[in-house]
Design a protein around this motif. Structure first.
Motif, mmCIF file in Angstrom:
data_model
loop_
_atom_site.group_PDB
_atom_site.id
_atom_site.type_symbol
_atom_site.label_atom_id
_atom_site.label_comp_id
_atom_site.label_asym_id
_atom_site.label_seq_id
_atom_site.Cartn_x
_atom_site.Cartn_y
_atom_site.Cartn_z
ATOM 1 N N ALA A 111 85.722 40.200 -23.650
ATOM 2 C CA ALA A 111 84.742 39.484 -24.148
ATOM 3 C C ALA A 111 84.179 38.489 -23.282
ATOM 4 O O ALA A 111 82.970 38.246 -22.987
ATOM 5 C CB ALA A 111 84.947 38.967 -25.324
ATOM 6 N N TRP A 112 84.945 37.574 -22.790
ATOM 7 C CA TRP A 112 84.479 36.429 -21.953
ATOM 8 C C TRP A 112 83.836 36.860 -20.519
ATOM 9 O O TRP A 112 82.925 36.192 -20.163
ATOM 10 C CB TRP A 112 85.806 35.173 -21.459
ATOM 11 N N ALA A 113 84.010 38.166 -20.123
ATOM 12 C CA ALA A 113 83.426 38.343 -18.687
ATOM 13 C C ALA A 113 82.440 39.208 -18.862
ATOM 14 O O ALA A 113 81.563 39.908 -17.981
ATOM 15 C CB ALA A 113 84.653 39.205 -18.102
ATOM 16 N N THR A 172 89.904 24.032 -19.408
ATOM 17 C CA THR A 172 91.031 24.821 -19.882
ATOM 18 C C THR A 172 91.357 25.762 -18.677
ATOM 19 O O THR A 172 92.644 25.867 -19.004
ATOM 20 C CB THR A 172 90.437 25.675 -21.237
ATOM 21 N N HIS A 173 90.678 26.370 -17.933
ATOM 22 C CA HIS A 173 91.221 27.165 -16.914
ATOM 23 C C HIS A 173 90.128 27.117 -15.913
ATOM 24 O O HIS A 173 88.988 26.720 -16.335
ATOM 25 C CB HIS A 173 91.761 28.287 -17.231
ATOM 26 N N TYR A 174 90.452 27.713 -14.793
ATOM 27 C CA TYR A 174 89.467 27.832 -13.629
ATOM 28 C C TYR A 174 88.311 28.617 -13.628
ATOM 29 O O TYR A 174 87.448 28.765 -13.037
ATOM 30 C CB TYR A 174 90.245 27.871 -12.463
ATOM 31 N N HIS A 175 88.369 29.590 -14.667
ATOM 32 C CA HIS A 175 87.356 30.855 -14.708
ATOM 33 C C HIS A 175 85.921 30.276 -14.846
ATOM 34 O O HIS A 175 85.733 29.204 -15.447
ATOM 35 C CB HIS A 175 87.495 31.873 -15.884
ATOM 36 N N ALA A 176 84.936 30.776 -14.132
ATOM 37 C CA ALA A 176 83.725 30.327 -14.049
ATOM 38 C C ALA A 176 82.938 29.715 -15.205
ATOM 39 O O ALA A 176 82.166 28.950 -15.054
ATOM 40 C CB ALA A 176 82.891 31.439 -13.260
ATOM 41 N N GLU A 177 83.049 30.682 -16.284
ATOM 42 C CA GLU A 177 82.379 29.961 -17.279
ATOM 43 C C GLU A 177 82.756 28.774 -18.054
ATOM 44 O O GLU A 177 82.231 28.134 -18.887
ATOM 45 C CB GLU A 177 81.980 31.441 -18.378
ATOM 46 N N HIS A 178 84.040 28.489 -17.680
ATOM 47 C CA HIS A 178 84.565 27.150 -18.172
ATOM 48 C C HIS A 178 84.453 26.095 -17.215
ATOM 49 O O HIS A 178 84.749 24.880 -17.591
ATOM 50 C CB HIS A 178 86.108 27.575 -18.411
ATOM 51 N N ALA A 179 84.271 26.227 -15.787
ATOM 52 C CA ALA A 179 84.584 25.246 -14.801
ATOM 53 C C ALA A 179 83.405 24.981 -13.765
ATOM 54 O O ALA A 179 83.941 24.344 -12.950
ATOM 55 C CB ALA A 179 85.786 25.624 -14.209
ATOM 56 N N ALA A 202 99.963 31.585 -18.695
ATOM 57 C CA ALA A 202 99.665 32.680 -19.872
ATOM 58 C C ALA A 202 98.442 33.503 -19.681
ATOM 59 O O ALA A 202 98.615 34.473 -18.910
ATOM 60 C CB ALA A 202 99.617 31.667 -21.255
ATOM 61 N N HIS A 203 97.360 32.995 -19.750
ATOM 62 C CA HIS A 203 95.972 33.529 -19.510
ATOM 63 C C HIS A 203 95.783 33.496 -17.974
ATOM 64 O O HIS A 203 95.994 34.557 -17.276
ATOM 65 C CB HIS A 203 94.997 32.940 -20.352
ATOM 66 N N THR A 204 96.087 32.168 -17.557
ATOM 67 C CA THR A 204 95.822 32.177 -15.888
ATOM 68 C C THR A 204 97.134 31.039 -15.788
ATOM 69 O O THR A 204 97.904 30.544 -16.734
ATOM 70 C CB THR A 204 94.759 31.207 -15.759
ATOM 71 N N GLY A 231 91.898 26.931 -25.448
ATOM 72 C CA GLY A 231 91.400 27.757 -24.274
ATOM 73 C C GLY A 231 91.529 29.353 -24.642
ATOM 74 O O GLY A 231 91.188 29.599 -25.749
ATOM 75 N N ASP A 232 92.173 30.130 -23.631
ATOM 76 C CA ASP A 232 92.202 31.399 -23.886
ATOM 77 C C ASP A 232 93.595 32.022 -24.187
ATOM 78 O O ASP A 232 93.937 33.064 -23.971
ATOM 79 C CB ASP A 232 91.615 32.267 -22.630
ATOM 80 N N VAL A 233 94.523 30.975 -24.640
ATOM 81 C CA VAL A 233 95.773 31.136 -24.618
ATOM 82 C C VAL A 233 96.046 31.344 -26.356
ATOM 83 O O VAL A 233 96.735 32.576 -26.386
ATOM 84 C CB VAL A 233 96.655 29.966 -24.478
HETATM 85 ZN ZN LIG Z 1 89.592 32.754 -18.820
#
Ligand SMILES: [Zn+2]
Length: 304
Positions: free
Chosen positions: A19-21, A92-99, A176-178, A195-197
């Motif tokens: 969903a997030w992507a 929460t993690h490095y993915h683009a929509e978060h960071a 976990a997720h990352t 986060g996504d955990v």
């Molecule tokens: Zn993510």
């Protein structure tokens, strides 16, 4: 093992998009702001953003896709805060929509994150930016002028921030997720930004070489011990501590069924199909359950 961008791309191409992507409306809005507890707020969006307001400092958790979203988030955070508050930012993690919203934050913002997450962002962040940009015109536009800020504070596993009348605990609990997932506990309010955990009725996405059902389970067990009253995931609705038990239950099912089938001599591929069919039935109504076979393969390959 050092995992390069090729691996990441292969995972994306081989697996149904979570969903997030999925491309969608990424622009965050004040209209979706709601108060979670005495000190904590969330902006519902893709992803959900957390804001914790104390008497002399404010913490923002995740900053959205690109500088425009970052500006929307930091403006909302400051409007909720005493005008003299210092602004902290974490992700929460490095993915683009978060960071990738750093560029919208005002000068003087203090960026804090786990050392592990920073290393992962430096190694893999660009691949995610390219991925988002390639799939959606809106995402490409939002990411056009993104810029990363240099972190001011890096921590190994635990960092406590006193915001004035409210303390927050920033935690790196393992992959976990990352690899660099961070979870944030607002201590007096017993609110966990997970986060996504820990998610709400959504199947897992294992996004690093070290991310396996076993490693995810180990993180969830540590989270359960915190016993938060409210859990706010990044892409699904908030809930109570039952979200942690649900997440744990799914991970136990994946891990234990995979190990039983492995002992019976089934191939990873066969086991993936069997467990996916079983769990899609058991967890009917959950989203993101198309990746269970991939999760079983992760469990098979886990050397630990
Ligand atoms: Zn993510």
């Amino acid at each position: 093992m050092r995992l390069g961008l090729g691996w990441l791309t292969a995972v994306i191409l081989a697996t149904a998009l979570p969903a997030w992507a999925q491309p969608g409306n990424r622009l965050l809005s004040r209209d979706n702001l709601s108060q979670v507890s005495a000190h904590a707020w969330t902006i519902k969006g893709s992803p959900n953003i957390g804001i914790v307001v104390g008497s002399f400092a404010t913490l923002v958790i995740d900053n959205g896709l690109g500088s425009k979203n970052g500006k929307i988030v930091s403006d909302i955070a400051m409007s909720l805060s005493p005008s003299t508050n210092k602004l902290y930012l974490t992700t929460t993690h490095y993915h683009a929509e978060h960071a990738t919203g750093d560029g919208g934050f005002p000068p003087g913002t203090v960026l804090v994150r786990p050392r592990m997450q920073q290393a992962e962002l430096e190694a893999e962040g660009q691949a995610l930016i390219d991925l988002f940009s390639s799939r959606s015109e809106q995402d490409r536009e939002l990411l056009k002028d993104y810029r990363y800020l240099k972190p001011d504070i890096l921590f190994d596993s635990d960092y406590r921030l006193d915001l004035g009348g409210v303390t927050v605990r920033l935690m790196w609990l393992g992959p976990a997720h990352t690899k660099g997932d961070e979870l944030i506990l607002v201590e007096p309010d017993s609110v966990l930004f997970s986060g996504d955990v820990v998610q709400n009725k959504t199947g897992p996405f294992f996004y690093c070489g070290e991310c396996t059902p076993k490693s995810w389970l180990a993180v969830v067990d540590k989270v359960a011990a915190l016993n938060p009253k409210i859990v706010v995931p990044d892409h699904t609705p908030p809930g109570d501590a039952s979200l942690i038990a649900q997440e744990r239950g799914l991970m136990v099912d994946i891990q234990s069924r995979a190990m039983v089938l492995k002992a019976e001599g089934k191939s990873a591929e066969e086991a993936g199909k069997i467990v996916a069919a079983e769990l899609q039935k058991k967890y009917a109504g959950w989203t993101g359950m198309a990746r269970i076979a991939a999760a079983v393969e992760k469990a098979y390959a886990d050397p630990s």
